[in-house]
Design a protein around this motif. Structure first.
Motif, mmCIF file in Angstrom:
data_model
loop_
_atom_site.group_PDB
_atom_site.id
_atom_site.type_symbol
_atom_site.label_atom_id
_atom_site.label_comp_id
_atom_site.label_asym_id
_atom_site.label_seq_id
_atom_site.Cartn_x
_atom_site.Cartn_y
_atom_site.Cartn_z
ATOM 1 N N VAL A 1 0.938 -1.132 0.172
ATOM 2 C CA VAL A 1 -0.070 0.050 -0.121
ATOM 3 C C VAL A 1 0.899 1.256 0.086
ATOM 4 O O VAL A 1 1.812 1.520 0.949
ATOM 5 N N ALA A 2 0.628 2.003 -1.115
ATOM 6 C CA ALA A 2 1.571 3.284 -1.115
ATOM 7 C C ALA A 2 0.748 4.264 -1.573
ATOM 8 O O ALA A 2 0.062 4.298 -2.591
ATOM 9 N N GLY A 3 1.141 5.671 -1.050
ATOM 10 C CA GLY A 3 0.672 6.876 -1.583
ATOM 11 C C GLY A 3 -0.359 7.515 -1.107
ATOM 12 O O GLY A 3 -1.050 8.649 -1.425
ATOM 13 N N PHE A 4 -0.833 6.989 0.217
ATOM 14 C CA PHE A 4 -2.180 7.534 0.768
ATOM 15 C C PHE A 4 -1.538 8.232 2.056
ATOM 16 O O PHE A 4 -2.867 8.289 3.015
ATOM 17 N N GLY A 5 -0.410 8.357 2.600
ATOM 18 C CA GLY A 5 0.190 9.192 3.527
ATOM 19 C C GLY A 5 -0.123 8.021 4.758
ATOM 20 O O GLY A 5 0.037 6.955 4.679
ATOM 21 N N ALA A 6 -0.483 8.721 5.989
ATOM 22 C CA ALA A 6 -0.765 8.035 6.971
ATOM 23 C C ALA A 6 -1.891 6.895 6.937
ATOM 24 O O ALA A 6 -1.664 5.802 7.614
ATOM 25 N N PHE A 7 -2.731 7.250 5.975
ATOM 26 C CA PHE A 7 -3.834 6.269 5.869
ATOM 27 C C PHE A 7 -3.258 4.958 5.226
ATOM 28 O O PHE A 7 -4.076 3.900 5.306
ATOM 29 N N SER A 8 -2.221 5.076 4.536
ATOM 30 C CA SER A 8 -1.660 3.577 3.923
ATOM 31 C C SER A 8 -1.394 2.614 5.124
ATOM 32 O O SER A 8 -1.698 1.427 4.670
ATOM 33 N N TYR A 9 -1.273 3.224 6.152
ATOM 34 C CA TYR A 9 -1.051 2.087 7.295
ATOM 35 C C TYR A 9 -2.192 1.659 7.721
ATOM 36 O O TYR A 9 -2.388 0.338 8.034
ATOM 37 N N GLU A 10 -3.306 2.410 7.878
ATOM 38 C CA GLU A 10 -4.540 1.730 8.156
ATOM 39 C C GLU A 10 -4.939 0.703 7.163
ATOM 40 O O GLU A 10 -5.683 -0.412 7.507
ATOM 41 N N MET A 11 -4.702 0.984 5.822
ATOM 42 C CA MET A 11 -5.087 0.137 4.792
ATOM 43 C C MET A 11 -4.277 -1.080 4.775
ATOM 44 O O MET A 11 -4.690 -2.400 4.775
ATOM 45 N N ALA A 12 -2.954 -0.892 5.162
ATOM 46 C CA ALA A 12 -2.198 -2.121 5.159
ATOM 47 C C ALA A 12 -2.540 -2.903 6.399
ATOM 48 O O ALA A 12 -2.839 -4.392 6.397
ATOM 49 N N LEU A 13 -3.125 -2.384 7.438
ATOM 50 C CA LEU A 13 -3.451 -3.452 8.674
ATOM 51 C C LEU A 13 -4.780 -4.067 8.542
ATOM 52 O O LEU A 13 -5.037 -5.139 8.529
ATOM 53 N N ARG A 14 -5.592 -3.365 7.887
ATOM 54 C CA ARG A 14 -6.831 -3.830 7.291
ATOM 55 C C ARG A 14 -6.703 -5.126 6.328
ATOM 56 O O ARG A 14 -7.305 -6.082 6.298
ATOM 57 N N ALA A 15 -5.737 -4.940 5.470
ATOM 58 C CA ALA A 15 -5.631 -5.830 4.419
ATOM 59 C C ALA A 15 -4.836 -7.076 5.325
ATOM 60 O O ALA A 15 -5.263 -8.349 4.880
ATOM 61 N N LEU A 16 -3.772 -6.905 6.275
ATOM 62 C CA LEU A 16 -3.180 -7.986 6.727
ATOM 63 C C LEU A 16 -4.312 -8.797 7.847
ATOM 64 O O LEU A 16 -4.166 -10.045 7.867
ATOM 65 N N ALA A 17 -5.117 -7.981 8.518
ATOM 66 C CA ALA A 17 -6.174 -8.327 9.405
ATOM 67 C C ALA A 17 -6.950 -9.362 8.598
ATOM 68 O O ALA A 17 -7.293 -10.386 8.900
ATOM 69 N N ASN A 18 -7.354 -8.858 7.436
ATOM 70 C CA ASN A 18 -8.236 -9.910 6.464
ATOM 71 C C ASN A 18 -7.716 -10.851 6.088
ATOM 72 O O ASN A 18 -8.246 -12.176 6.250
ATOM 73 N N ARG A 19 -6.309 -11.015 5.687
ATOM 74 C CA ARG A 19 -5.396 -12.206 5.341
ATOM 75 C C ARG A 19 -5.374 -13.126 6.611
ATOM 76 O O ARG A 19 -5.439 -14.487 6.780
ATOM 77 N N LEU A 20 -5.235 -12.438 7.929
ATOM 78 C CA LEU A 20 -4.883 -13.407 8.978
ATOM 79 C C LEU A 20 -6.131 -13.890 9.369
ATOM 80 O O LEU A 20 -6.226 -15.064 9.980
ATOM 81 N N GLY A 21 -7.296 -13.140 9.593
ATOM 82 C CA GLY A 21 -8.562 -13.597 9.715
ATOM 83 C C GLY A 21 -8.842 -14.813 8.767
ATOM 84 O O GLY A 21 -9.465 -16.009 9.362
ATOM 85 N N ALA A 22 -8.757 -14.998 7.601
ATOM 86 C CA ALA A 22 -8.910 -15.839 6.519
ATOM 87 C C ALA A 22 -8.111 -17.223 7.142
ATOM 88 O O ALA A 22 -8.522 -18.316 6.846
#
Ligand code: DQA
Length: 149
Positions: free
Chosen positions: A124-145
């Motif tokens: 995730v790149a290009g969204f400032g601090a919000f990039s981190y939120e998206m990265a966390l949501r993406a990882l949480a989604n993968r770990l949940g699966a």
């Protein structure tokens, strides 16, 4: 489940470092937001920042033994140079998400290549601090699966 949040060189300066590129949000504020959202999603986030390539390599290498289930990493300038960090991520064999505040693809040519992205599940790149939120949501989604597999 524990998530390791790693930030590489110069990111301790966020807030005052080239704010036109990286924004005005401090690293402490980013870490606080990611930790809070992690809790909401059912994950314990532990964060480290280091300017040292070797220290980052050690933290990644120790991550499985220390009970981490996944990694979010902004390798900063090491993104473009570090075979050692790439190899550490591959060796840890944990799902890792690479994150950048800026859009590295639209910047100088030397930032276009990421040595670490190919061993991550995504970037995730290009969204400032919000990039981190998206990265966390993406990882949480993968770990949940994985948790429900
Ligand atoms: C960065 C992008 C890198 O190219 C740079 O060296 C950084 C920060 C980012 O988050 O946009 O230090 O990783």
């Amino acid at each position: 489940m524990k998530i390791l949040l790693l930030n590489g060189p110069n990111l301790q300066l966020l807030g005052s470092r080239e704010p036109d590129i990286y924004g005005k949000t401090t690293l402490a504020s980013i870490v606080a937001d990611v930790t809070r959202l992690g809790k909401e999603l059912g994950f314990d986030v532990e964060a480290f920042q280091s300017n040292s390539e070797g220290e980052l390599v050690t933290l990644i290498g120790d991550a499985p033994r220390n009970g981490f289930s996944g990694i979010i990493i902004n390798p900063a300038a090491y993104t473009h140079t570090s075979v050692a960090i790439r190899d550490a991520i591959a060796a840890a064999a944990l799902p890792a998400v690479e994150v950048h505040l800026s859009n590295i693809s639209s910047r100088e040519a030397f930032r276009h290549e990421s040595l670490t992205a190919p061993v991550c599940i995504g970037v995730v790149a290009g969204f400032g601090a919000f990039s981190y939120e998206m990265a966390l949501r993406a990882l949480a989604n993968r770990l949940g699966a994985l948790r429900n597999a």
